[in-house]
Design a protein around this motif. Structure first.
Motif, short mmCIF file in Angstrom:
data_model
loop_
_atom_site.label_atom_id
_atom_site.label_comp_id
_atom_site.label_asym_id
_atom_site.label_seq_id
_atom_site.Cartn_x
_atom_site.Cartn_y
_atom_site.Cartn_z
N ALA A 171 -17.39 -21.95 20.66
CA ALA A 171 -16.80 -20.89 21.50
C ALA A 171 -15.63 -21.44 22.31
N ALA A 172 -15.82 -22.60 22.94
CA ALA A 172 -14.78 -23.17 23.82
C ALA A 172 -13.55 -23.59 23.02
N SER A 173 -13.75 -23.91 21.74
CA SER A 173 -12.66 -24.44 20.93
C SER A 173 -11.53 -23.43 20.71
N PHE A 174 -11.78 -22.17 21.01
CA PHE A 174 -10.73 -21.17 20.89
C PHE A 174 -9.74 -21.25 22.07
N PHE A 175 -10.14 -22.03 23.10
CA PHE A 175 -9.35 -22.05 24.32
C PHE A 175 -8.76 -23.42 24.64
N THR A 176 -9.43 -24.48 24.19
CA THR A 176 -8.97 -25.83 24.57
C THR A 176 -9.63 -26.89 23.69
N GLU A 177 -9.26 -28.17 23.91
CA GLU A 177 -9.89 -29.28 23.19
C GLU A 177 -11.32 -29.48 23.68
N VAL A 178 -12.22 -29.72 22.75
CA VAL A 178 -13.63 -29.91 23.13
C VAL A 178 -14.16 -31.18 22.47
N ARG A 179 -14.92 -31.93 23.24
CA ARG A 179 -15.54 -33.16 22.75
C ARG A 179 -17.05 -33.04 22.97
N ILE A 180 -17.83 -33.41 21.95
CA ILE A 180 -19.29 -33.26 22.01
C ILE A 180 -19.99 -34.61 22.20
N VAL A 181 -20.97 -34.62 23.10
CA VAL A 181 -21.92 -35.74 23.15
C VAL A 181 -23.29 -35.18 22.78
N ALA A 182 -23.83 -35.69 21.68
CA ALA A 182 -25.14 -35.21 21.21
C ALA A 182 -25.67 -36.21 20.19
N VAL A 183 -26.82 -35.92 19.63
CA VAL A 183 -27.40 -36.83 18.65
C VAL A 183 -27.91 -36.03 17.45
N VAL A 184 -27.68 -36.58 16.26
CA VAL A 184 -28.17 -35.92 15.04
C VAL A 184 -28.81 -36.96 14.12
N GLY A 185 -29.52 -36.47 13.12
CA GLY A 185 -30.16 -37.35 12.14
C GLY A 185 -29.44 -37.31 10.80
N ASP A 186 -30.12 -37.82 9.80
CA ASP A 186 -29.53 -37.91 8.46
C ASP A 186 -29.21 -36.56 7.84
N ASP A 187 -29.93 -35.54 8.32
CA ASP A 187 -29.74 -34.22 7.73
C ASP A 187 -28.43 -33.56 8.17
N PHE A 188 -27.74 -34.17 9.12
CA PHE A 188 -26.42 -33.67 9.53
C PHE A 188 -25.39 -34.24 8.56
N GLY A 189 -24.90 -33.40 7.70
CA GLY A 189 -24.03 -33.89 6.63
C GLY A 189 -22.63 -33.30 6.69
N PRO A 190 -21.90 -33.43 5.61
CA PRO A 190 -20.49 -32.97 5.55
C PRO A 190 -20.35 -31.47 5.80
N LYS A 191 -21.36 -30.69 5.37
CA LYS A 191 -21.30 -29.25 5.57
C LYS A 191 -21.29 -28.90 7.06
N GLU A 192 -22.14 -29.60 7.83
CA GLU A 192 -22.22 -29.35 9.27
C GLU A 192 -20.98 -29.90 9.98
N GLU A 193 -20.57 -31.08 9.54
CA GLU A 193 -19.35 -31.67 10.11
C GLU A 193 -18.17 -30.73 9.99
N ALA A 194 -18.12 -30.06 8.84
CA ALA A 194 -16.97 -29.18 8.57
C ALA A 194 -16.86 -28.06 9.60
N VAL A 195 -18.01 -27.57 10.08
CA VAL A 195 -18.00 -26.48 11.08
C VAL A 195 -17.22 -26.93 12.31
#
Lengths: 307, 307
Positions: free
Chosen positions: A35-59
């Motif tokens: 949502a915020a990315s429509f207005f400005t630069e956004v940086r995420i701090v979070a954690v994911v496992g192996d199931d986070f792949g290229p498809k999710e990255e693409a979003v």
């Protein structure tokens, strides 16, 4: 100006009266950042496992969200929430929560992350929120929380409230946090606990903002189709913080417009499952709904002579 | 222009978490007329028993409400409602209802009453509402109803809807009448049943107005003390219709301002038991709250450039 958000990047399995999705990308940091990315630069701090792949990255990449501070834990799975909504779409029924990588999440911030001027502390354990907050030299810090922390870690939560500028929570959370049924009195108590502004999300009824000196309330965008309410609160916060950071304005007028942009982003988000609607959203659509809300809530001055 | 209201003039015994009152003047026509009397001439059609005495008459006379069409039945008592509110002041728990004179109420209209240009059909049996409506050459007819008639006399209610311009009901009544949980879709169905405008009362969340072409929504006046919610809906309708009749304006802008005046009157009414607060209300207080609501809901245009 850029925003840093700390929260969850998760997989959700969601059932609503209108359909079902299994293991779709979700989580507070996801909804917020898209949502915020429509207005400005956004940086995420979070954690994911192996199931986070290229498809999710693409979003994230398609929305130019910076995921270089996204921690990846190999040999484990990402946070997974499974839930259901009945015809009363205001109430989510959790079927299952698997913390997975989130159980031992210790946010790690890069040097760039620590310099971000706008910070949103998504709904995670309050001590972690404080830990992140202390590392970031932000000019505006907003936070979310939930009933779980209000009930289970009240002291940590109250400590967190002393470190933020804006608290963005929903109606029932505000009443529960204050131990007070009347929202106006509840708001006054919460403002006494630390934040300078309280923004209350009221679902289909809109949102309200309280400060020591001012009050603002707005109806929600009227929707005929609410398909999946998951992420409404985080996309609201994302639109709100996105507007503030994008314009770098913090006066009361900007805060009001930010709430309208938050309402607009939430209204789009709930129209489809997950981030589906936001992934093909345009600025023209966002601005059009802002103008609609302006028209929907407009009325002229009046003065009744004594009769 | 004058308003005619048909409804109940009753005695209420009310208990709230903040106190208790026994046999105080109430009823839909009472709350409506006292609220509307700040804006224009009001005439009441209702029925009372022997227990309606000089003390009750004085309430109407002080507000210059015309009670010459108020029928008095000797040897019987007035309609009596007894109820209780818990801390959730949105829900009234009826302890007892005694119809008394109201059981055989057949509204009798004087020639003057039949010429009133603004008509409000308070919450009574829908066939009686239609009977009154047919006798009055009004330019604007608004009506209220309740779940009881929606469930018990659905055909009479649907017939009534074909005879009015504006329906003023609450949130749950709108959903129930339409058999539809989504308020926007519920509103469309209700507009298909007859009225050109639907005004939905949402308690502490405000009010919304639907027409075939337009939408308006406003938050409620934020109150720290809600003492007795009895009559909130009728004082809302009274302020609304009072403003329309007082200004004799029916365009969409006037309807919006009327909703704000309705919200203002309801906000005063619930601050004390019965009509107590409205009996010592001033025009300055009414106008001040109107201006406050304007300030509380104001925000400026904005346009986000693509990011």
């Amino acid at each position: 100006m850029p925003i840093l958000v700390v929260g969850s990047v998760a997989f959700d399995s969601v059932k609503t009266p209108f359909g079902e999705r299994d293991h779709i990308l979700g989580g507070s940091a996801t909804y917020f950042s898209v949502a915020a990315s429509f207005f400005t630069e956004v940086r995420i701090v979070a954690v994911v496992g192996d199931d986070f792949g290229p498809k999710e990255e693409a979003v994230f990449r398609e929305r130019r969200v910076d995921i270089s501070d996204l921690e990846r834990v190999s040999g484990q799975r990402s946070f997974h929430w499974s839930g259901e909504y009945g015809f009363d779409l205001n109430v989510a029924h959790t079927r299952d929560t698997q913390l997975n990588v989130f159980a031992d999440f210790k946010p790690k911030l890069s040097a760039a992350a620590c310099e971000t001027p706008y910070l949103f502390l998504g709904n995670i354990q309050p001590d972690l929120q404080v830990e992140v907050r202390k590392q970031v030299a932000a000019k505006l810090v907003a936070a979310d929380t939930m009933n779980y922390w209000i009930n289970n870690t009240p002291d940590a939560l109250k400590n967190m409230l002393r470190h933020i500028d804006v608290l963005i929570i929903n109606d029932s959370e505000a009443r529960e946090l204050a131990g007070e049924a009347n929202l106006v009195r509840a708001a006054r108590r919460i403002l006494g606990l630390g934040p300078r502004r309280l923004i209350v999300k009221r679902g289909e009824y809109g949102a309200a903002m309280f400060t020591g000196q001012s009050y603002f309330a707005t109806p929600a965008y009227p929707l005929e189709e609410v398909f999946d309410p998951t992420g409404a609160g985080d996309s609201f916060a994302g639109g709100l913080m996105g507007y503030l950071a994008g314009t770098n304005a913090l006066d009361d007028g900007a805060m009001r417009r930010a709430i309208i942009y938050g309402s607009v982003m939430a209204s789009f988000n709930v129209e489809e499952f997950g981030c589906e609607r936001m992934q093909r959203l345009t600025h023209d659509e966002i601005n059009a709904r802002f103008r609609e809300l302006l028209a929907y809530s407009h009325f002229e001055e009046a003065q009744m002579p004594p009769f």
